[in-house]
Design a protein around this motif. Sequence first.
Motif, PDB file in Angstrom:
ATOM      1  N   ARG A 136       0.872  -1.176   0.000  1.00 15.23           N
ATOM      2  CA  ARG A 136       0.000   0.000   0.000  1.00 15.23           C
ATOM      3  C   ARG A 136       0.907   1.223   0.000  1.00 15.23           C
ATOM      4  O   ARG A 136       1.692   1.420   0.927  1.00 15.23           O
ATOM      5  CB  ARG A 136      -0.887  -0.004   1.260  1.00 15.23           C
ATOM      6  CG  ARG A 136      -1.640   1.282   1.500  1.00 15.23           C
ATOM      7  CD  ARG A 136      -2.807   1.435   0.534  1.00 15.23           C
ATOM      8  NE  ARG A 136      -3.599   2.626   0.816  1.00 15.23           N
ATOM      9  CZ  ARG A 136      -3.594   3.711   0.022  1.00 15.23           C
ATOM     10  NH1 ARG A 136      -2.850   3.770  -1.041  1.00 15.23           N
ATOM     11  NH2 ARG A 136      -4.367   4.741   0.312  1.00 15.23           N
ATOM     12  N   CYS A 171      -3.979  -3.323   6.783  1.00 12.24           N
ATOM     13  CA  CYS A 171      -4.448  -1.989   6.394  1.00 12.24           C
ATOM     14  C   CYS A 171      -5.841  -1.794   6.979  1.00 12.24           C
ATOM     15  O   CYS A 171      -6.678  -2.708   6.923  1.00 12.24           O
ATOM     16  CB  CYS A 171      -4.503  -1.851   4.876  1.00 12.24           C
ATOM     17  SG  CYS A 171      -5.016  -0.208   4.332  1.00 12.24           S
ATOM     18  N   ALA A 172      -6.108  -0.590   7.509  1.00  5.05           N
ATOM     19  CA  ALA A 172      -7.428  -0.313   8.085  1.00  5.05           C
ATOM     20  C   ALA A 172      -8.525  -0.473   7.033  1.00  5.05           C
ATOM     21  O   ALA A 172      -9.684  -0.713   7.357  1.00  5.05           O
ATOM     22  CB  ALA A 172      -7.447   1.092   8.667  1.00  5.05           C
ATOM     23  N   GLY A 189      -2.372  -0.546   9.740  1.00  6.08           N
ATOM     24  CA  GLY A 189      -1.201  -0.548   8.863  1.00  6.08           C
ATOM     25  C   GLY A 189      -0.697   0.842   8.511  1.00  6.08           C
ATOM     26  O   GLY A 189       0.495   1.049   8.315  1.00  6.08           O
ATOM     27  N   ASN A 190      -1.606   1.817   8.431  1.00  8.05           N
ATOM     28  CA  ASN A 190      -1.194   3.158   8.038  1.00  8.05           C
ATOM     29  C   ASN A 190      -0.135   3.747   8.971  1.00  8.05           C
ATOM     30  O   ASN A 190       0.647   4.613   8.566  1.00  8.05           O
ATOM     31  CB  ASN A 190      -2.426   4.077   7.985  1.00  8.05           C
ATOM     32  CG  ASN A 190      -2.069   5.457   7.469  1.00  8.05           C
ATOM     33  OD1 ASN A 190      -1.974   6.412   8.219  1.00  8.05           O
ATOM     34  ND2 ASN A 190      -1.823   5.552   6.174  1.00  8.05           N
ATOM     35  N   TYR A 201      -8.577   7.585   7.384  1.00  3.01           N
ATOM     36  CA  TYR A 201      -8.455   6.652   8.516  1.00  3.01           C
ATOM     37  C   TYR A 201      -9.326   7.054   9.717  1.00  3.01           C
ATOM     38  O   TYR A 201      -8.962   6.825  10.866  1.00  3.01           O
ATOM     39  CB  TYR A 201      -6.969   6.435   8.873  1.00  3.01           C
ATOM     40  CG  TYR A 201      -6.234   5.866   7.673  1.00  3.01           C
ATOM     41  CD1 TYR A 201      -6.350   4.523   7.346  1.00  3.01           C
ATOM     42  CD2 TYR A 201      -5.515   6.697   6.821  1.00  3.01           C
ATOM     43  CE1 TYR A 201      -5.747   4.007   6.202  1.00  3.01           C
ATOM     44  CE2 TYR A 201      -4.915   6.190   5.672  1.00  3.01           C
ATOM     45  CZ  TYR A 201      -5.032   4.858   5.375  1.00  3.01           C
ATOM     46  OH  TYR A 201      -4.448   4.357   4.238  1.00  3.01           O
TER      47      TYR A 201
END
Length: 420
Positions: free
Chosen positions: A103, A149-150, A250-251, A276
């Motif tokens: 990502r 990842c969200a 994950g961000n 997010y």
Amino acid sequence: MDEMFKPSRRSFLRGSAAVAVGSAAGAAAAEGPDPLIADLQDWASYTGVGVDETPYGMPISFESHVVRRNVEWLTASPISSINFTPIHALDGTITPQGCAFERHHSGAIELSKQDYRLMINGLVDKPLVFTYDDIERLPRENHVYFCECAANTGMEWAGAQLNGAQFTHGMIHNMEYTGVPLRTLLSEAGADTSSDKWVYVEGADASSNGRSIPMEKALDDVLVAFKANGEALRMEHGYPVRLVVPGWEGNMWVKWLRRIEVTDMAVESREETSKYTDVYENGMARKWTWVMDAKSVITSPSPQMPIKHGPGQMVISGLAWSGHGQITRVDVSKDGGITWETARLGKQGDTKALTRFYLDTQWDGKPMLLQARAIDDTGYVQPTKGQLRERRGENSVYHNNCIQTWYVDAEGNAENVEVS
Ligand code: MTE
Ligand code: CO
């Protein structure tokens, strides 16, 4: 000629090589495999590939379908985009770097160890700049963690969308990281680590992907990592150094980590305000939703992994994880959540890491509505889609950890469907 004895293209090439070598040495020319050796299979008729041909091994050609895939219509460009781990085709828990989802907000950058610098500034006694070599001189640790990842499963809020575990749940990977605890670097710089402080972390790429992390987490288990699964991080995962924020979205796992600033408040960057966060029905937004709640998915059978055999013995398998700690139990339902059986865990769940589960069972050949439900060591039970929608409404993109359903028909083919 029997198909079996025809030289394959590969063995034919080998045969010609033998001719060349043979002629040079004045020996009789060989032409393909000896037809008299009727039982000898192609792969036993010639010598194999030499050790000088694959200095870095790639998967065998028969496995070339086990790759990351993207979904073109999801994003405007592949530079600010996502691809997905082929979780349907993997087993165990460790994700090889070569097929672990990517990502990026502004593409993957090539940053050498020589050019790499990491600055620590802000509320510190001594602002410091570390080279890559400086980081390798500090005491390091190894830990296995998942990174999700969200936005994983984010397309499924409105209804069943994408047909495959790779696409619905593949924004996740699980690796063994080698790195220095963030608290070590903070202490080297004499940081103010009182509990109301924050660290702001950012990357060296154009997007910088800056995020604020509360001091309590920064001092707990966050790693400044430089190896994954034993080898250097791949470019796409942040070479040479990335942040590992166990259990959190994950961000926050900033890649190409270039700066850590100790601050007395959160920065409220783009990535933690307009992105997010999730808007409720009444217009208010959920914020600071850092932890990834317990979740699971059946990887096989699944739309990309149909059942290839008839009724009888079979294995239902999948993955479960929780950002709060360990997975203690996974239940599997064949009837859309009416009845449940407890699955066997491949091994006892590691904290904030993927856990593999198996249900060794019999298939009666009838259609199934397959579901898995994860339970973690806080007692939290993975919710149904209906329960999640009740709490969150339908405006959310991020943090969809609901129970997934695959409809398996009598032929063994599976499809993504919704059971609330
Ligand atoms: N770090 C930087 N510097 N730039 C980015 O675009 N993307 C973030 C995070 N860290 C990103 C970043 C997001 S949204 C996720 S989910 C993870 O990295 C993905 O890590 P991966 O590409 O190794 O799977
Ligand atoms: Co992400």
